[in-house]
Design a protein around this motif. Structure first.
Motif, PDB file in Angstrom:
ATOM      1  N   UNK A 227       1.172  -1.164  -0.082  1.00 14.36           N
ATOM      2  CA  UNK A 227       0.189  -0.120  -0.026  1.00 14.36           C
ATOM      3  C   UNK A 227       0.811   1.134   0.018  1.00 14.36           C
ATOM      4  N   UNK A 228       0.981   2.228  -0.979  1.00  9.89           N
ATOM      5  CA  UNK A 228       1.344   3.366  -1.058  1.00  9.89           C
ATOM      6  C   UNK A 228       0.836   4.438  -0.373  1.00  9.89           C
ATOM      7  N   UNK A 229       1.824   5.061   0.561  1.00 12.30           N
ATOM      8  CA  UNK A 229       1.219   6.208   1.313  1.00 12.30           C
ATOM      9  C   UNK A 229       1.957   7.587   0.455  1.00 12.30           C
ATOM     10  N   UNK A 230       2.431   8.411   1.336  1.00 10.75           N
ATOM     11  CA  UNK A 230       3.057   9.646   1.044  1.00 10.75           C
ATOM     12  C   UNK A 230       4.334   9.621   0.238  1.00 10.75           C
ATOM     13  N   UNK A 231       4.168  10.351  -0.945  1.00  9.46           N
ATOM     14  CA  UNK A 231       5.372  10.556  -1.959  1.00  9.46           C
ATOM     15  C   UNK A 231       5.973  11.750  -1.970  1.00  9.46           C
ATOM     16  N   UNK A 232       7.229  11.694  -1.727  1.00  9.73           N
ATOM     17  CA  UNK A 232       8.008  12.975  -1.573  1.00  9.73           C
ATOM     18  C   UNK A 232       9.465  12.829  -1.778  1.00  9.73           C
ATOM     19  N   UNK A 233      10.246  13.763  -2.752  1.00 14.69           N
ATOM     20  CA  UNK A 233      11.513  13.818  -3.053  1.00 14.69           C
ATOM     21  C   UNK A 233      11.817  12.505  -3.691  1.00 14.69           C
ATOM     22  N   UNK A 234      11.117  11.808  -4.443  1.00 10.57           N
ATOM     23  CA  UNK A 234      11.243  10.825  -5.277  1.00 10.57           C
ATOM     24  C   UNK A 234      11.162   9.320  -4.572  1.00 10.57           C
ATOM     25  N   UNK A 235      10.748   9.527  -3.333  1.00  8.67           N
ATOM     26  CA  UNK A 235      10.650   8.400  -2.554  1.00  8.67           C
ATOM     27  C   UNK A 235       9.087   8.078  -2.331  1.00  8.67           C
ATOM     28  N   UNK A 236       8.382   7.033  -2.105  1.00  5.34           N
ATOM     29  CA  UNK A 236       7.342   6.600  -1.461  1.00  5.34           C
ATOM     30  C   UNK A 236       7.127   5.908  -0.470  1.00  5.34           C
ATOM     31  N   UNK A 237       6.347   6.062   0.587  1.00  7.75           N
ATOM     32  CA  UNK A 237       5.815   5.253   1.760  1.00  7.75           C
ATOM     33  C   UNK A 237       5.400   3.853   1.538  1.00  7.75           C
ATOM     34  N   UNK A 238       5.736   2.894   1.828  1.00 11.40           N
ATOM     35  CA  UNK A 238       5.008   1.601   1.425  1.00 11.40           C
ATOM     36  C   UNK A 238       4.993   0.777   2.675  1.00 11.40           C
ATOM     37  N   UNK A 239       3.651   0.171   2.518  1.00 13.80           N
ATOM     38  CA  UNK A 239       3.467  -0.864   3.730  1.00 13.80           C
ATOM     39  C   UNK A 239       3.099  -2.341   2.912  1.00 13.80           C
ATOM     40  N   UNK A 240       3.716  -3.284   3.430  1.00 11.98           N
ATOM     41  CA  UNK A 240       3.404  -4.502   2.866  1.00 11.98           C
ATOM     42  C   UNK A 240       1.768  -4.988   3.304  1.00 11.98           C
ATOM     43  N   UNK A 241       1.277  -5.662   2.231  1.00 12.55           N
ATOM     44  CA  UNK A 241      -0.173  -6.018   2.353  1.00 12.55           C
ATOM     45  C   UNK A 241      -0.417  -7.305   2.841  1.00 12.55           C
ATOM     46  N   UNK A 242      -1.212  -7.541   3.224  1.00 20.35           N
ATOM     47  CA  UNK A 242      -1.671  -8.959   3.874  1.00 20.35           C
ATOM     48  C   UNK A 242      -0.546  -9.527   4.602  1.00 20.35           C
ATOM     49  N   UNK A 243      -0.210 -10.911   4.393  1.00 25.59           N
ATOM     50  CA  UNK A 243       0.808 -11.547   5.158  1.00 25.59           C
ATOM     51  C   UNK A 243       2.403 -11.285   4.448  1.00 25.59           C
ATOM     52  N   UNK A 244       2.251 -10.496   3.428  1.00 23.66           N
ATOM     53  CA  UNK A 244       3.523 -10.291   3.084  1.00 23.66           C
ATOM     54  C   UNK A 244       4.631  -9.520   3.674  1.00 23.66           C
ATOM     55  N   UNK A 245       5.816  -9.926   3.497  1.00 21.61           N
ATOM     56  CA  UNK A 245       7.038  -9.259   4.418  1.00 21.61           C
ATOM     57  C   UNK A 245       8.087  -8.313   3.635  1.00 21.61           C
ATOM     58  N   UNK A 246       8.145  -7.352   4.211  1.00 22.67           N
ATOM     59  CA  UNK A 246       9.011  -6.338   3.798  1.00 22.67           C
ATOM     60  C   UNK A 246       9.756  -5.506   4.802  1.00 22.67           C
ATOM     61  N   UNK A 247      11.009  -5.415   5.042  1.00 22.79           N
ATOM     62  CA  UNK A 247      11.597  -4.868   6.089  1.00 22.79           C
ATOM     63  C   UNK A 247      12.976  -3.892   5.549  1.00 22.79           C
ATOM     64  N   UNK A 248      13.304  -2.980   6.375  1.00 19.51           N
ATOM     65  CA  UNK A 248      14.472  -2.274   6.039  1.00 19.51           C
ATOM     66  C   UNK A 248      15.762  -3.213   5.663  1.00 19.51           C
ATOM     67  N   UNK A 249      16.426  -2.669   4.845  1.00 20.37           N
ATOM     68  CA  UNK A 249      17.522  -3.345   4.197  1.00 20.37           C
ATOM     69  C   UNK A 249      17.100  -4.204   2.897  1.00 20.37           C
ATOM     70  N   UNK A 250      15.837  -4.650   2.979  1.00 25.28           N
ATOM     71  CA  UNK A 250      15.494  -5.734   1.711  1.00 25.28           C
ATOM     72  C   UNK A 250      16.070  -4.868   0.349  1.00 25.28           C
ATOM     73  N   UNK A 251      16.220  -5.801  -0.694  1.00 24.96           N
ATOM     74  CA  UNK A 251      16.852  -5.049  -1.854  1.00 24.96           C
ATOM     75  C   UNK A 251      15.586  -5.059  -2.841  1.00 24.96           C
ATOM     76  N   UNK A 252      15.132  -3.981  -3.241  1.00 20.60           N
ATOM     77  CA  UNK A 252      14.206  -3.662  -4.301  1.00 20.60           C
ATOM     78  C   UNK A 252      14.565  -3.497  -5.592  1.00 20.60           C
TER      79      UNK A 252
END
Length: 421
Positions: A392-417
């Motif tokens: 789920x995408x939240x605020x976008x600013x300065x080329x970055x976007x706030x993201x929150x993993x949906x459902x049971x998906x896992x996403x943590x700081x340091x993961x390579x996107x």
């Protein structure tokens, strides 16, 4: 035989060497082809995001007004005799902003223009505005209401005294009325004394006869004196300190800066005498309709002075001009040096529009893609394999976007996107 063998051996070696340098077209293409594409990745970050409007604007002094003085009541030509202000000076409330025919023109703050002379007995909203102003400046007008009374007149006297001028004189007819009423009181007092003497003499006469006539004369004389005294009080009230229309000018807000002076000493007043702006400096930024929708009055802002100094400011108002909008931003406070530096300058303005509550998971906008269901997702490279993580995408600013993993998906700081290939 040996020679032949040697030659054969040498030829075999040369052929082998030459053969090693020869390759098929397929081998050549394979050798010169670009390497296999690999993913370009960046780590998921945890950071605070802030969306903002950044633009440049021109400085000015807020709320320019033209100052006019009503001189039709003057009995002499409206000649400027002194106190001509200089451009850049400040109009202070309660101070003289110009002198006409030897008399002051005092600047006061008020929205209702001075359209008539005021005097004891006057009533109306302009009197209320005057009394509110006098009270604010510390000159007690008595009960603050719509009636110009003796207390109002005394407060006006104090206003003129503070400005360094004699208070205005009442009309000559009113002064003459006071003199006439004063003489009437003296005459009534003399008549009362004579009636009282006649009564005293009658009472002291032989036989102590009837003195009702003399007593009636005293009663009449006392009543006449009371009427004369009342007439004097009324005449004195009406002859209290007035406020001539030509000696006061109300300006919506004060103090203000003098931007232009249209009169000179010895000249005659005719229409606008000066133009003045607000004493507060503002920056006006022009934005389009889409940007305007993101802004509203009261939002915090900052001004960049160009040397790394940021001055806190506030969005004062937003107004439409043709097909654009003017966003007026006012600094909260400025030093004298900063004020002078910003005068007629072009300034960078930053207005934060929205921000996250602290640090959040954020990825570059380039890492986002749309799935078949229309939802957003990111590709995460884990153990050499790409996983699709719905977000789920939240605020976008300065080329970055706030993201929150949906459902049971896992996403943590340091993961390579994945941001590209």
């Amino acid at each position: 035989m040996v020679g032949v063998s040697a030659v054969a051996t040498l030829s075999l070696g040369v052929g082998a060497a030459a053969g090693s340098r020869l390759m098929s077209p397929e081998d050549a293409a394979a050798k010169t082809a670009p390497p296999k594409a690999s993913q370009i990745t960046v780590p998921v970050e945890k950071k605070a995001l802030s969306s903002k409007v950044v633009a440049r604007g021109d400085t000015s002094f807020d709320g320019a007004v033209n100052v006019r003085i009503e001189t039709s009541s003057l009995k002499t030509p409206a000649v400027v005799t002194g106190k001509v202000p200089k451009v850049g000076s400040t109009i202070q409330e309660g101070k003289v902003l110009l002198e006409i025919a030897g008399r002051p023109v005092i600047g006061l703050a008020g929205v209702l223009p001075m359209y008539r002379s005021l005097a004891p007995g006057s009533k109306g909203p302009d009197v209320l505005q005057l009394e509110q102003t006098l009270d604010r400046l510390g000159y007690d007008p008595g009960t603050v209401d719509t009636k110009y009374d003796s207390s109002t007149a005394r407060a006006v006297e104090e206003l003129y005294e503070a400005a360094g001028y004699e208070a205005p004189e009442p009309d000559e007819q009113l002064s003459q009325a006071v003199e006439g009423a004063d003489k009437g009181v003296d005459a009534a007092k003399n008549a009362l004394r004579q009636a009282q003497a006649a009564l005293k003499q009658a009472k002291a006469g032989p036989g102590k006869g009837d003195t009702s006539v003399q007593q009636g004369a005293v009663d009449d004389a006392e009543e006449n004196l009371a009427d004369a005294q009342e007439a004097l009080n009324e005449a004195q009230f009406k002859a209290g300190t007035p406020l001539p229309v030509a000696e006061v000018v109300f300006i919506k807000t004060l103090p203000r800066r003098v931007d232009d002076v249209k009169v000179e000493r010895g000249g005659t007043v005719n229409g606008v005498v000066m133009s003045a702006s607000g004493a507060s400096l503002v920056v006006t930024v022009k934005v389009d309709a889409a940007t305007k929708e993101r802004l509203k009055a009261g939002m915090p802002a900052s001004l960049d002075l160009g040397d790394g100094t940021l001055v806190p400011a506030t969005v004062r108002r937003i107004t439409r001009t043709a097909d654009q909008f003017d966003v007026v931003v006012a600094p909260k406070s400025l030093t004298a040096a900063q004020l002078e530096r910003l005068r007629e300058a072009n300034v960078k303005v930053t207005i934060p529009v929205k921000s996250t509550s602290g640090k959040v998971l954020a990825v570059p906008v380039a890492a986002l893609s749309a799935g078949s269901d229309g939802g957003s997702r990111v590709e995460v490279l884990r153990d050499g394999k790409v996983e699709l993580i719905p977000v789920t995408v939240g605020l976008s600013a300065d080329g970055y976007a706030q993201v929150t993993p949906s459902g049971d998906a896992q996403l943590t700081e340091g993961d390579q996107v994945v941001v590209g290939r």
